[in-house]
Design an enzyme around this catalytic site. Structure first.
Site, PDB file in Angstrom:
ATOM      1  N   ARG A 189      -3.433  -9.990   5.044  1.00 20.38           N
ATOM      2  CA  ARG A 189      -3.862 -10.111   3.643  1.00 20.38           C
ATOM      3  C   ARG A 189      -2.708  -9.645   2.762  1.00 20.38           C
ATOM      4  NH1 ARG A 189      -6.281  -6.719  -0.204  1.00 20.38           N
ATOM      5  NH2 ARG A 189      -7.867  -7.705  -1.531  1.00 20.38           N
ATOM      6  N   LYS A 194       0.808  -1.218   0.000  1.00 17.54           N
ATOM      7  CA  LYS A 194       0.000   0.000   0.000  1.00 17.54           C
ATOM      8  C   LYS A 194       0.845   1.274   0.000  1.00 17.54           C
ATOM      9  CE  LYS A 194      -4.502  -1.663   1.233  1.00 17.54           C
ATOM     10  NZ  LYS A 194      -5.630  -1.677   2.170  1.00 17.54           N
TER      11      LYS A 194
END
Length: 291
Positions: free
Chosen positions: A268, A232
């Site tokens: 995740r 991210k």
């Protein structure tokens, strides 16, 4: 900073065909995206065979859970109908279910997609809209599926300009408590609920780093906490790393380890092998598992 061991609500859970003890084990969830526009996933593919093959590889590398997505969260994308999203995710879910008893979740905020995914073999709804779509909570309660309730301000595809918070951690925690109460009030059993603070979902780098640093305030709610930090922007910006770089891969492992240290129990990830090794080491350091 000391490690935090949250007192979990129903730590031993049957999810789909698998049983997990979240008081003793950290689960690695592999990401499989059938989208043309996920900016985070170097392995995204619109080909069903390639998406299923990516899941098979993730399972070989040690993933116990596969998260299937057909819609990017980003706001700069063309409209996508429920039927189109179903066409993207359902064949992949069916393909994974044919080859494994691993847990399968579908990353969707639409009840039509959730229902079709359940019929195809999905076990969990990963809802980045926090059960705000009409009918979603009722469908989950009716089917008995598990659900990941995630914080976001606007939800998938919605533009939020310069998101601001007085105290991002406190506000995310309050949102999650409210949505969990709504879920339970809608008939979803507490032992079916997982929470996710939503790193980078309508949050800037400072917000996401604060969530990582103070994650214990989220995991203290007692529901198993998932973190989705992989690749991210907050990691890229913090490190000055390029997309797809080794630096970003290592930064993801560091962020996940930091979150696990404060009580997260599901990570995740795109890089399954590296995170499986890191989470096994974390389990030993934290005393969750024996060597």
């Amino acid at each position: 900073m000391q490690a935090y061991y949250p007192e979990l609500i129903a730590p031993v859970r049957r999810i789909g065909r698998r049983e997990f003890d979240f008081a003793r084990h950290i689960v690695v969830m592999g990401i499989v995206n059938r989208t043309p526009n996920s900016g985070l996933d170097p392995n995204r593919s619109m080909a069903v065979t390639q998406a299923v093959g990516r899941a098979e590889q993730a399972l070989r590398e040690g993933a116990e859970w596969i998260d299937v997505g057909g819609r990017a969260f980003r706001s700069d994308q063309p409209p996508l109908s429920p039927a189109e999203e179903i066409d993207r995710v359902v064949p992949v879910i069916r393909g994974i279910r044919e080859l494994s008893d691993a847990v399968i979740s579908v990353d969707t905020h639409l009840p039509e997609v959730a229902e079709a995914s359940y019929k195809a073999g999905a076990d969990v709804i990963n809802d980045t809209h926090g059960l705000r779509s009409p009918g979603m909570a009722g469908l989950i309660a009716e089917t008995g599926m598990s659900v990941i309730i995630t914080h976001s301000l606007g939800g998938p595809g919605e533009k939020v300009v310069r998101p601001t918070y007085e105290d991002v951690v406190s506000e995310v925690a309050a949102f999650l408590r409210q949505r969990v109460d709504y879920a339970v009030g809608s008939g979803i059993e507490p032992e079916k609920i997982i929470i996710d603070p939503g790193h980078d979902l309508n949050k800037n780098t400072e917000h996401s780093n604060a969530l990582s640093r103070r994650l214990g305030e989220i995991t203290a709610m007692g529901y198993p906490t998932l973190v989705a930090c992989s690749n991210k922007h907050f990691i890229r910006e913090s490190l000055g790393a390029e997309r797809g770089s080794e630096e970003l891969r290592i930064g993801t492992i560091a962020a996940n380890t930091m979150c696990v240290y404060q009580g997260a129990r599901i990570v995740r990830v795109h890089d399954v092998a590296g995170n499986v090794a890191a989470m096994k080491a974390a389990e030993l350091v934290l005393g969750l598992a024996e060597s």
